[in-house]
Write a protein that holds these residues in place. Sequence first.
Motif, PDB file in Angstrom:
ATOM      1  N   GLY A   2      26.898  41.113  72.522  1.00  0.00           N
ATOM      2  CA  GLY A   2      25.484  41.148  72.870  1.00  0.00           C
ATOM      3  C   GLY A   2      24.575  40.412  71.915  1.00  0.00           C
ATOM      4  N   LYS A 196      25.972  48.924  74.454  1.00  0.00           N
ATOM      5  CA  LYS A 196      25.375  47.594  74.461  1.00  0.00           C
ATOM      6  C   LYS A 196      23.952  47.648  73.905  1.00  0.00           C
ATOM      7  N   GLY A 197      23.648  46.718  73.005  1.00  0.00           N
ATOM      8  CA  GLY A 197      22.305  46.665  72.422  1.00  0.00           C
ATOM      9  C   GLY A 197      22.125  47.570  71.228  1.00  0.00           C
ATOM     10  N   TYR A 215      16.544  46.226  76.195  1.00  0.00           N
ATOM     11  CA  TYR A 215      17.302  45.411  77.130  1.00  0.00           C
ATOM     12  C   TYR A 215      16.362  44.633  78.039  1.00  0.00           C
ATOM     13  N   ASP A 217      16.812  41.726  80.941  1.00  0.00           N
ATOM     14  CA  ASP A 217      17.686  40.809  81.678  1.00  0.00           C
ATOM     15  C   ASP A 217      16.979  39.464  81.811  1.00  0.00           C
TER      16      ASP A 217
END
Length: 373
Positions: A2, A196-197, A215, A217
């Motif tokens: 990530g 994630k992140g 997050y 996108d």
Amino acid sequence: MGKTFLLRLLLLIACMDPRAEVHAYDLKGTGDLSTVGRVAHRYRAGEEEDDIAYALADLRELRAELRRRAKVIRELPKDLCPESKVTSALADMRKLGLHPIIVGVDECQKWFEHPTHGGEFEEHCTDLVKRGPALGMTLLLATQRPDSKSLPTGISANATLRWCLKVMGQIENDMVLGTGSYKRGIRANLLAWADKGIAWFVGEGSDARVVRSVYLDAVTADALALKLYELRKAAGRLTGHALGEEPEAGTATSYDLLADLLTAIPAGTSKTWSEDIVARLAELRPDVYGEWGPEQLAAAVKPYGIRTVQVWGTTEDGKGANRRGVRRADVLAAIDRRDARSAKTYVHLTIFKDLHEYVEPFGVAVGGDSLKR
């Protein structure tokens, strides 16, 4: 895991400050930072030769800007600049030109491992990471495995803020967060695939801590970039790439430091004082070397494996003296190493191409690291 998302987020945060001048480089070449490119002063995706030339021209300009800012800071009254570094108040004064400059590079190893220009990339980035923060300039580098080839130690040792998302093992963990981090319980390899992140973060405060990034996108990031574009346009803060003003790759002065050193240390001379070398370099290319001193020379040649040595010589008044200098043989050896790396890369690419042509008719896939059975 990530890192590109995190780098894009940090660059978009930088873009939220209308004063900030952002330079974004996507060396993976997939366009992951294209949203940042909407408002960036400089933006490039890819690692072709024209992309490399574009980046080198930009870094040379940034080095010149670094020197200009140092001079501005040096001449400011102490009541405005008591600590001899850029403050937010000084960045607000547009006439001083001390606005924040942020350079973000994804897959930065592509710069430093370049067979021809890797040494120059290292030279520029080492200077930026060491002197840049006090002068309002920040370098953000992202790579999967920051070993000494992917991220030279002169740069990584001065990286004060570090984020480590999920990695696979203890070695990679300590490469990012510092030697001994794993033993102290700072273990990014224990993060799950679902995390994630989430990253371990060091450099702010005395203790490492776990942080979560926001997050965004691609669609959301692009919408934010469009909004930032409009805000910057209204404030008169769009520059460079965001205005469609693209410098031609390689328009900045092109130079080869090693070749220039051979001119400054002529044939028949085994070694020369650093002060004499920088004087001759300044005569050769005043726009590049005009403000160099012996210290800048020592820092510039180090990435090529050259170190200054004690040199016995005679001053203008005939007195003998022992001062730091450079050996011509060391410069020639550095050129040989560089040429060997370039030739090796060419041979590997040629073998890969030939191998692919031979086995493709048989349905055999050739991967980046291996031949699959």
